[in-house]
Design a protein around this motif. Structure first.
Motif, PDB file in Angstrom:
ATOM      1  N   ALA A  69       8.820  -2.610  -4.333  1.00  0.00           N
ATOM      2  CA  ALA A  69       7.917  -1.838  -5.180  1.00  0.00           C
ATOM      3  C   ALA A  69       8.313  -0.367  -5.216  1.00  0.00           C
ATOM      4  CB  ALA A  69       6.476  -2.003  -4.693  1.00  0.00           C
ATOM      5  N   LEU A  70       8.745   0.162  -4.075  1.00  0.00           N
ATOM      6  CA  LEU A  70       9.186   1.560  -4.037  1.00  0.00           C
ATOM      7  C   LEU A  70      10.446   1.766  -4.870  1.00  0.00           C
ATOM      8  CD1 LEU A  70       8.566   2.400  -0.280  1.00  0.00           C
ATOM      9  CD2 LEU A  70       7.371   3.397  -2.241  1.00  0.00           C
ATOM     10  N   GLY A  71      11.330   0.773  -4.884  1.00  0.00           N
ATOM     11  CA  GLY A  71      12.522   0.874  -5.712  1.00  0.00           C
ATOM     12  C   GLY A  71      12.176   0.985  -7.182  1.00  0.00           C
ATOM     13  N   ASP A  72      11.192   0.213  -7.622  1.00  0.00           N
ATOM     14  CA  ASP A  72      10.740   0.316  -9.005  1.00  0.00           C
ATOM     15  C   ASP A  72      10.078   1.665  -9.259  1.00  0.00           C
ATOM     16  OD1 ASP A  72      11.521  -2.231 -10.027  1.00  0.00           O
ATOM     17  OD2 ASP A  72       9.892  -3.151  -8.903  1.00  0.00           O
ATOM     18  N   ARG A  73       9.195   2.059  -8.361  1.00  0.00           N
ATOM     19  CA  ARG A  73       8.486   3.337  -8.540  1.00  0.00           C
ATOM     20  C   ARG A  73       9.444   4.508  -8.665  1.00  0.00           C
ATOM     21  NH1 ARG A  73       5.847   6.266  -3.524  1.00  0.00           N
ATOM     22  NH2 ARG A  73       8.025   6.974  -3.444  1.00  0.00           N
ATOM     23  N   ASP A  74      10.422   4.565  -7.786  1.00  0.00           N
ATOM     24  CA  ASP A  74      11.338   5.702  -7.790  1.00  0.00           C
ATOM     25  C   ASP A  74      12.225   5.724  -9.030  1.00  0.00           C
ATOM     26  OD1 ASP A  74      10.187   6.418  -5.429  1.00  0.00           O
ATOM     27  OD2 ASP A  74      11.836   5.728  -4.149  1.00  0.00           O
ATOM     28  N   ALA A  75      12.354   4.570  -9.700  1.00  0.00           N
ATOM     29  CA  ALA A  75      13.086   4.509 -10.967  1.00  0.00           C
ATOM     30  C   ALA A  75      12.198   4.835 -12.162  1.00  0.00           C
ATOM     31  CB  ALA A  75      13.694   3.121 -11.145  1.00  0.00           C
ATOM     32  N   GLY A  76      10.910   5.085 -11.901  1.00  0.00           N
ATOM     33  CA  GLY A  76       9.976   5.418 -12.975  1.00  0.00           C
ATOM     34  C   GLY A  76       9.197   4.248 -13.525  1.00  0.00           C
ATOM     35  N   ALA A  77       9.409   3.036 -12.998  1.00  0.00           N
ATOM     36  CA  ALA A  77       8.667   1.848 -13.445  1.00  0.00           C
ATOM     37  C   ALA A  77       7.339   1.803 -12.679  1.00  0.00           C
ATOM     38  CB  ALA A  77       9.476   0.581 -13.211  1.00  0.00           C
ATOM     39  N   LEU A  78       6.281   2.214 -13.322  1.00  0.00           N
ATOM     40  CA  LEU A  78       4.979   2.350 -12.674  1.00  0.00           C
ATOM     41  C   LEU A  78       4.007   1.254 -13.065  1.00  0.00           C
ATOM     42  CD1 LEU A  78       4.549   6.223 -12.938  1.00  0.00           C
ATOM     43  CD2 LEU A  78       5.793   4.861 -11.228  1.00  0.00           C
ATOM     44  N   LEU A  79       4.431   0.391 -14.000  1.00  0.00           N
ATOM     45  CA  LEU A  79       3.649  -0.786 -14.379  1.00  0.00           C
ATOM     46  C   LEU A  79       4.595  -1.974 -14.412  1.00  0.00           C
ATOM     47  CD1 LEU A  79       1.022  -2.115 -15.340  1.00  0.00           C
ATOM     48  CD2 LEU A  79       1.656  -1.478 -17.684  1.00  0.00           C
ATOM     49  N   LEU A  80       4.307  -2.979 -13.594  1.00  0.00           N
ATOM     50  CA  LEU A  80       5.177  -4.143 -13.458  1.00  0.00           C
ATOM     51  C   LEU A  80       4.426  -5.392 -13.897  1.00  0.00           C
ATOM     52  CD1 LEU A  80       6.439  -3.422  -9.816  1.00  0.00           C
ATOM     53  CD2 LEU A  80       7.343  -2.480 -11.967  1.00  0.00           C
ATOM     54  N   ARG A  81       5.058  -6.207 -14.724  1.00  0.00           N
ATOM     55  CA  ARG A  81       4.532  -7.555 -14.943  1.00  0.00           C
ATOM     56  C   ARG A  81       5.344  -8.467 -14.044  1.00  0.00           C
ATOM     57  NH1 ARG A  81       5.085 -11.837 -19.777  1.00  0.00           N
ATOM     58  NH2 ARG A  81       7.211 -11.106 -19.493  1.00  0.00           N
ATOM     59  N   ASP A  82       4.695  -8.962 -13.003  1.00  0.00           N
ATOM     60  CA  ASP A  82       5.362  -9.825 -12.038  1.00  0.00           C
ATOM     61  C   ASP A  82       5.396 -11.233 -12.611  1.00  0.00           C
ATOM     62  OD1 ASP A  82       5.956 -11.527  -9.817  1.00  0.00           O
ATOM     63  OD2 ASP A  82       5.466  -9.853  -8.500  1.00  0.00           O
ATOM     64  N   ALA A  83       6.593 -11.663 -13.015  1.00  0.00           N
ATOM     65  CA  ALA A  83       6.745 -12.933 -13.741  1.00  0.00           C
ATOM     66  C   ALA A  83       6.972 -14.103 -12.792  1.00  0.00           C
ATOM     67  CB  ALA A  83       7.884 -12.818 -14.742  1.00  0.00           C
ATOM     68  N   GLY A  84       6.166 -14.168 -11.737  1.00  0.00           N
ATOM     69  CA  GLY A  84       6.232 -15.291 -10.810  1.00  0.00           C
ATOM     70  C   GLY A  84       6.658 -14.884  -9.417  1.00  0.00           C
ATOM     71  N   SER A  85       5.781 -15.138  -8.445  1.00  0.00           N
ATOM     72  CA  SER A  85       6.124 -14.858  -7.051  1.00  0.00           C
ATOM     73  C   SER A  85       5.312 -15.773  -6.147  1.00  0.00           C
ATOM     74  CB  SER A  85       5.822 -13.396  -6.696  1.00  0.00           C
ATOM     75  OG  SER A  85       6.067 -13.156  -5.320  1.00  0.00           O
ATOM     76  N   PRO A  86       5.931 -16.309  -5.089  1.00  0.00           N
ATOM     77  CA  PRO A  86       5.194 -17.140  -4.137  1.00  0.00           C
ATOM     78  C   PRO A  86       4.424 -16.317  -3.106  1.00  0.00           C
ATOM     79  CG  PRO A  86       7.494 -17.051  -3.503  1.00  0.00           C
ATOM     80  CD  PRO A  86       7.373 -16.296  -4.802  1.00  0.00           C
ATOM     81  N   SER A  87       4.614 -15.004  -3.101  1.00  0.00           N
ATOM     82  CA  SER A  87       3.966 -14.141  -2.103  1.00  0.00           C
ATOM     83  C   SER A  87       2.646 -13.597  -2.635  1.00  0.00           C
ATOM     84  CB  SER A  87       4.878 -12.967  -1.746  1.00  0.00           C
ATOM     85  OG  SER A  87       6.080 -13.407  -1.156  1.00  0.00           O
ATOM     86  N   ASP A  88       1.723 -13.363  -1.716  1.00  0.00           N
ATOM     87  CA  ASP A  88       0.468 -12.701  -2.054  1.00  0.00           C
ATOM     88  C   ASP A  88       0.691 -11.194  -1.936  1.00  0.00           C
ATOM     89  OD1 ASP A  88      -2.043 -11.672  -2.374  1.00  0.00           O
ATOM     90  OD2 ASP A  88      -2.977 -12.821  -0.756  1.00  0.00           O
ATOM     91  N   THR A  89       0.739 -10.506  -3.061  1.00  0.00           N
ATOM     92  CA  THR A  89       0.988  -9.056  -3.050  1.00  0.00           C
ATOM     93  C   THR A  89      -0.256  -8.264  -3.432  1.00  0.00           C
ATOM     94  OG1 THR A  89       1.795  -9.097  -5.339  1.00  0.00           O
ATOM     95  CG2 THR A  89       3.434  -9.385  -3.586  1.00  0.00           C
TER      96      THR A  89
END
Length: 366
Positions: free
Chosen positions: A80-100
């Motif tokens: 998540a920090l990798g996305d944030r630092d690239a300026g991506a502040l809204l993510l559509r998580d297109a599938g994950s087995p983890s509870d985030t």
């Protein structure tokens, strides 16, 4: 995690891009929200200068997932920090087995719109990623993930069939139509992973809302997408890996390998043809399986390389993408999620890979 203190007031000045052609000279951030009314007291206000955009959107990524399946919270945080630092502040998580869901309590991490866990056919997807089920159970699992997600459900629409030696559709049309209808009844939209051509018509006619990758679009199916306003998220930075995947499976599955090569070779033409026909196109990287997070700027550049005009490619990760996902841009009272650049990103989208400042919930975080 919030420290309980109010976000400091900020003054953002230079050029604030409210839309592709709508520009103002400044905005303020008070209480973590955008305002265009000058505050009464500005003496101790921090100033940020440059070209400001609403926080970028990565409309296809996977937080909490790596090549082996679910990951721990420390790894999810790093993603998540990798996305944030690239300026991506809204993510559509297109599938994950983890509870985030714990990320929602962190003011310093991007906002996530979840599609629950992937739903795949038995032994027809990457191990440990998805619920692997048969068609008779599809409606029930779609209902389950519609309730767990944030308004989206993710299907695996096609994958390699080892007996056929190539990509084939995963679901009978009747099963997928019933499942999509159930998701819509519950207020969720449905998207599907699709590399090949074979599943697209059935998914479109069953009422699908979006297709991920969409490398199998042809002159026969592009008009269907355009007529129904079905979006695609091409994930071109991921499609770039197709030749490597094809080479690895060429000996065992030569038909599949050759097919993947063809899909890769025509990828730019496919995206541009869809765009020219009026198909909505949005930015997504497919980060989290095998790709690193933080590639949103590279994906915008790939859309431009495919022939989408730079301003429209920018909108596909900014204004248009946020509206598609039902989230605000930089209007009065919106959460102050924005990215500031040294130069005008409309003139050269490559500046997206080097944010000058990242502001999330009104705080400068990068």
């Amino acid at each position: 995690m919030s420290d309980g203190t109010a976000a400091p007031a900020l003054h953002v000045r230079g050029r604030v891009l409210l839309g592709p052609d709508e520009v103002v000279d400044e905005l303020w951030v008070v209480g973590g929200r955008v305002t265009y009314e000058r505050p009464a007291h500005t003496d101790d206000m921090r100033t940020v200068t440059g070209w400001a955009l609403p926080g970028l959107v990565d409309a296809h990524c996977h937080v909490g997932l790596d090549t082996h399946g679910p990951v721990d919270e420390a790894t999810s945080e790093k993603q998540a920090l990798g996305d944030r630092d690239a300026g991506a502040l809204l993510l559509r998580d297109a599938g994950s087995p983890s509870d985030t869901r714990w990320i929602d309590d962190r003011d310093d991490l991007p906002k996530i719109i979840r599609a629950g866990r992937h739903i795949a056919r038995t032994r027809r997807y990457i191990r440990n990623f998805a619920h692997e089920i048969e068609p008779d159970d599809l409606v029930a699992y779609v209902a389950r993930e519609a309730r767990r997600g944030d308004g989206w459900v993710k299907l695996v629409g096609d994958w390699i069939d080892r007996e056929e030696g190539d990509l084939t559709a995963c679901w009978p049309r009747g099963a997928v139509a019933a499942a999509i209808a159930e998701a819509h009844r519950l207020g969720a939209r449905v998207t599907a992973h699709c590399f090949a051509e074979v599943a697209l018509r059935d998914l479109v006619e069953a009422g699908i809302d979006c297709i991920e990758h969409a490398t199998g679009l042809t002159e026969d199916t592009i008009p269907l997408f355009a007529e129904r306003g079905i979006a695609i998220v091409p994930t071109l930075v991921n499609i770039a890996t197709f030749p490597q995947l094809a080479a690895g499976g060429a000996a065992k599955f030569p038909r599949w390998s050759a097919h993947m090569e063809r899909l890769h070779e025509r990828r730019y033409d496919t995206v541009r043809a869809a765009w020219d026909a009026g198909v909505p196109v949005y930015v997504g990287t497919d980060a989290g399986g095998s790709l690193a997070h933080g590639l949103v700027g590279a994906e915008v550049a790939e859309l431009v390389k495919a022939g989408i005009p730079p301003v429209d490619a920018l909108s596909a990760t900014a204004w248009a993408a946020r509206r598609w996902l039902g989230r605000p841009v930089l209007e009065e009272g919106a959460p102050a999620d924005l990215v500031v650049y040294e130069e005008d990103p409309r003139a050269d989208v490559r500046v997206l890979t080097a944010p000058r400042r990242v502001v999330l919930n009104g705080r400068v975080v990068g």
